[in-house]
Design a protein around this motif. Structure first.
Motif, PDB file in Angstrom:
ATOM      1  N   ALA A  33       7.877   7.483  -4.253  1.00 12.77           N
ATOM      2  CA  ALA A  33       7.532   6.544  -3.189  1.00 12.77           C
ATOM      3  C   ALA A  33       7.760   5.114  -3.646  1.00 12.77           C
ATOM      4  CB  ALA A  33       6.081   6.725  -2.775  1.00 12.77           C
ATOM      5  N   ARG A  34       7.990   4.240  -2.672  1.00 14.56           N
ATOM      6  CA  ARG A  34       8.099   2.804  -2.919  1.00 14.56           C
ATOM      7  C   ARG A  34       7.177   2.101  -1.932  1.00 14.56           C
ATOM      8  NH1 ARG A  34      11.798  -1.165  -4.956  1.00 14.56           N
ATOM      9  NH2 ARG A  34      11.443  -3.115  -3.851  1.00 14.56           N
ATOM     10  N   ILE A  35       6.352   1.193  -2.465  1.00  6.66           N
ATOM     11  CA  ILE A  35       5.453   0.416  -1.613  1.00  6.66           C
ATOM     12  C   ILE A  35       5.883  -1.036  -1.639  1.00  6.66           C
ATOM     13  CG2 ILE A  35       3.084  -0.349  -1.227  1.00  6.66           C
ATOM     14  CD1 ILE A  35       2.126   2.250  -2.494  1.00  6.66           C
ATOM     15  N   ASP A  36       6.208  -1.556  -0.462  1.00  7.85           N
ATOM     16  CA  ASP A  36       6.513  -2.975  -0.285  1.00  7.85           C
ATOM     17  C   ASP A  36       5.464  -3.639   0.604  1.00  7.85           C
ATOM     18  OD1 ASP A  36       8.876  -3.110  -1.840  1.00  7.85           O
ATOM     19  OD2 ASP A  36      10.026  -2.232  -0.209  1.00  7.85           O
ATOM     20  N   GLY A  37       4.642  -2.845   1.261  1.00 10.26           N
ATOM     21  CA  GLY A  37       3.639  -3.360   2.189  1.00 10.26           C
ATOM     22  C   GLY A  37       2.260  -3.449   1.563  1.00 10.26           C
ATOM     23  N   LYS A  38       1.232  -3.414   2.433  1.00 10.01           N
ATOM     24  CA  LYS A  38      -0.160  -3.534   1.998  1.00 10.01           C
ATOM     25  C   LYS A  38      -0.832  -2.171   2.100  1.00 10.01           C
ATOM     26  CE  LYS A  38      -4.426  -6.032   2.982  1.00 10.01           C
ATOM     27  NZ  LYS A  38      -5.068  -7.076   3.787  1.00 10.01           N
ATOM     28  N   VAL A  39      -1.479  -1.746   1.007  1.00  6.70           N
ATOM     29  CA  VAL A  39      -2.187  -0.469   0.989  1.00  6.70           C
ATOM     30  C   VAL A  39      -3.570  -0.686   0.390  1.00  6.70           C
ATOM     31  CG1 VAL A  39      -2.224   1.891   0.120  1.00  6.70           C
ATOM     32  CG2 VAL A  39      -0.042   0.846   0.757  1.00  6.70           C
ATOM     33  N   GLU A  40      -4.587  -0.212   1.110  1.00  5.96           N
ATOM     34  CA  GLU A  40      -5.965  -0.237   0.632  1.00  5.96           C
ATOM     35  C   GLU A  40      -6.492   1.187   0.715  1.00  5.96           C
ATOM     36  OE1 GLU A  40      -8.138  -3.022   3.002  1.00  5.96           O
ATOM     37  OE2 GLU A  40      -6.968  -4.725   2.329  1.00  5.96           O
ATOM     38  N   GLY A  41      -6.987   1.722  -0.397  1.00  2.61           N
ATOM     39  CA  GLY A  41      -7.508   3.081  -0.406  1.00  2.61           C
ATOM     40  C   GLY A  41      -7.082   3.816  -1.652  1.00  2.61           C
ATOM     41  N   SER A  42      -6.569   5.029  -1.481  1.00  2.00           N
ATOM     42  CA  SER A  42      -6.132   5.808  -2.630  1.00  2.00           C
ATOM     43  C   SER A  42      -4.713   6.316  -2.411  1.00  2.00           C
ATOM     44  CB  SER A  42      -7.074   6.983  -2.895  1.00  2.00           C
ATOM     45  OG  SER A  42      -7.010   7.910  -1.838  1.00  2.00           O
ATOM     46  N   VAL A  43      -3.966   6.398  -3.512  1.00  2.00           N
ATOM     47  CA  VAL A  43      -2.589   6.876  -3.467  1.00  2.00           C
ATOM     48  C   VAL A  43      -2.419   7.934  -4.543  1.00  2.00           C
ATOM     49  CG1 VAL A  43      -0.160   6.267  -3.743  1.00  2.00           C
ATOM     50  CG2 VAL A  43      -1.708   4.658  -2.637  1.00  2.00           C
ATOM     51  N   GLN A  44      -1.871   9.072  -4.142  1.00  2.00           N
ATOM     52  CA  GLN A  44      -1.538  10.138  -5.086  1.00  2.00           C
ATOM     53  C   GLN A  44      -0.092  10.523  -4.817  1.00  2.00           C
ATOM     54  OE1 GLN A  44      -4.131  13.522  -4.967  1.00  2.00           O
ATOM     55  NE2 GLN A  44      -2.818  14.732  -6.290  1.00  2.00           N
ATOM     56  N   ALA A  45       0.734  10.485  -5.867  1.00  2.00           N
ATOM     57  CA  ALA A  45       2.144  10.846  -5.736  1.00  2.00           C
ATOM     58  C   ALA A  45       2.521  11.788  -6.864  1.00  2.00           C
ATOM     59  CB  ALA A  45       3.031   9.609  -5.762  1.00  2.00           C
ATOM     60  N   THR A  46       3.292  12.834  -6.538  1.00  2.00           N
ATOM     61  CA  THR A  46       3.727  13.772  -7.562  1.00  2.00           C
ATOM     62  C   THR A  46       4.913  13.228  -8.348  1.00  2.00           C
ATOM     63  OG1 THR A  46       5.165  14.915  -5.994  1.00  2.00           O
ATOM     64  CG2 THR A  46       2.925  15.778  -6.274  1.00  2.00           C
ATOM     65  N   GLY A  47       5.622  12.256  -7.775  1.00  2.00           N
ATOM     66  CA  GLY A  47       6.753  11.631  -8.452  1.00  2.00           C
ATOM     67  C   GLY A  47       6.402  10.227  -8.889  1.00  2.00           C
ATOM     68  N   ASP A  48       7.398   9.375  -8.970  1.00  2.00           N
ATOM     69  CA  ASP A  48       7.206   7.982  -9.376  1.00  2.00           C
ATOM     70  C   ASP A  48       6.764   7.132  -8.196  1.00  2.00           C
ATOM     71  OD1 ASP A  48       8.068   8.511 -11.967  1.00  2.00           O
ATOM     72  OD2 ASP A  48      10.157   8.131 -11.454  1.00  2.00           O
ATOM     73  N   LEU A  49       5.928   6.139  -8.466  1.00  2.00           N
ATOM     74  CA  LEU A  49       5.524   5.155  -7.468  1.00  2.00           C
ATOM     75  C   LEU A  49       6.120   3.821  -7.877  1.00  2.00           C
ATOM     76  CD1 LEU A  49       3.922   4.379  -4.958  1.00  2.00           C
ATOM     77  CD2 LEU A  49       1.978   3.919  -6.457  1.00  2.00           C
ATOM     78  N   ILE A  50       6.990   3.287  -7.033  1.00  2.00           N
ATOM     79  CA  ILE A  50       7.644   2.004  -7.295  1.00  2.00           C
ATOM     80  C   ILE A  50       6.917   0.944  -6.474  1.00  2.00           C
ATOM     81  CG2 ILE A  50       9.804   0.703  -7.154  1.00  2.00           C
ATOM     82  CD1 ILE A  50      11.197   3.534  -7.193  1.00  2.00           C
ATOM     83  N   ILE A  51       6.477  -0.118  -7.145  1.00  2.00           N
ATOM     84  CA  ILE A  51       5.755  -1.207  -6.484  1.00  2.00           C
ATOM     85  C   ILE A  51       6.730  -2.355  -6.270  1.00  2.00           C
ATOM     86  CG2 ILE A  51       3.797  -2.774  -6.620  1.00  2.00           C
ATOM     87  CD1 ILE A  51       3.029   0.208  -6.623  1.00  2.00           C
ATOM     88  N   GLY A  52       6.988  -2.701  -5.014  1.00  2.00           N
ATOM     89  CA  GLY A  52       7.911  -3.789  -4.695  1.00  2.00           C
ATOM     90  C   GLY A  52       7.264  -5.152  -4.885  1.00  2.00           C
ATOM     91  N   ASN A  53       8.095  -6.187  -4.898  1.00  2.00           N
ATOM     92  CA  ASN A  53       7.614  -7.560  -5.105  1.00  2.00           C
ATOM     93  C   ASN A  53       6.658  -8.033  -4.018  1.00  2.00           C
ATOM     94  OD1 ASN A  53       9.105  -7.794  -7.434  1.00  2.00           O
ATOM     95  ND2 ASN A  53      10.858  -8.742  -6.424  1.00  2.00           N
TER      96      ASN A  53
END
Length: 75
Positions: A33-53
């Protein structure tokens, strides 16, 4: 109109949370997954999590992170 992808076709897919998106709650992602937006809560990913600028996160995470910049963690 829609068809189910086989495992070999979907292995390279990345779930994208765009910069215009805001999510509050729990997210479970099977894969990368890639996150470029706003997330509040919990995140679980079986693969890589890419955090955008442009990402803004207030999360409890159970993931493998790939970062291009320094990550400041607050307790």
């Amino acid at each position: 109109m829609f068809k189910k992808l086989s495992n070999s076709q979907s292995n390279g897919d990345v779930t994208l949370i765009a910069s215009e998106c805001q999510i509050t709650g729990s997210i479970i992602i099977n894969g990368n997954a890639r996150i470029d937006g706003k997330v509040e809560g919990s995140v679980q990913a079986t693969g890589d999590l890419i955090i955008g600028n442009s990402a803004y996160l207030e999360i409890y995470a159970h993931v493998s992170l790939k970062l291009n910049k320094v990550l400041n963690l607050l307790s």
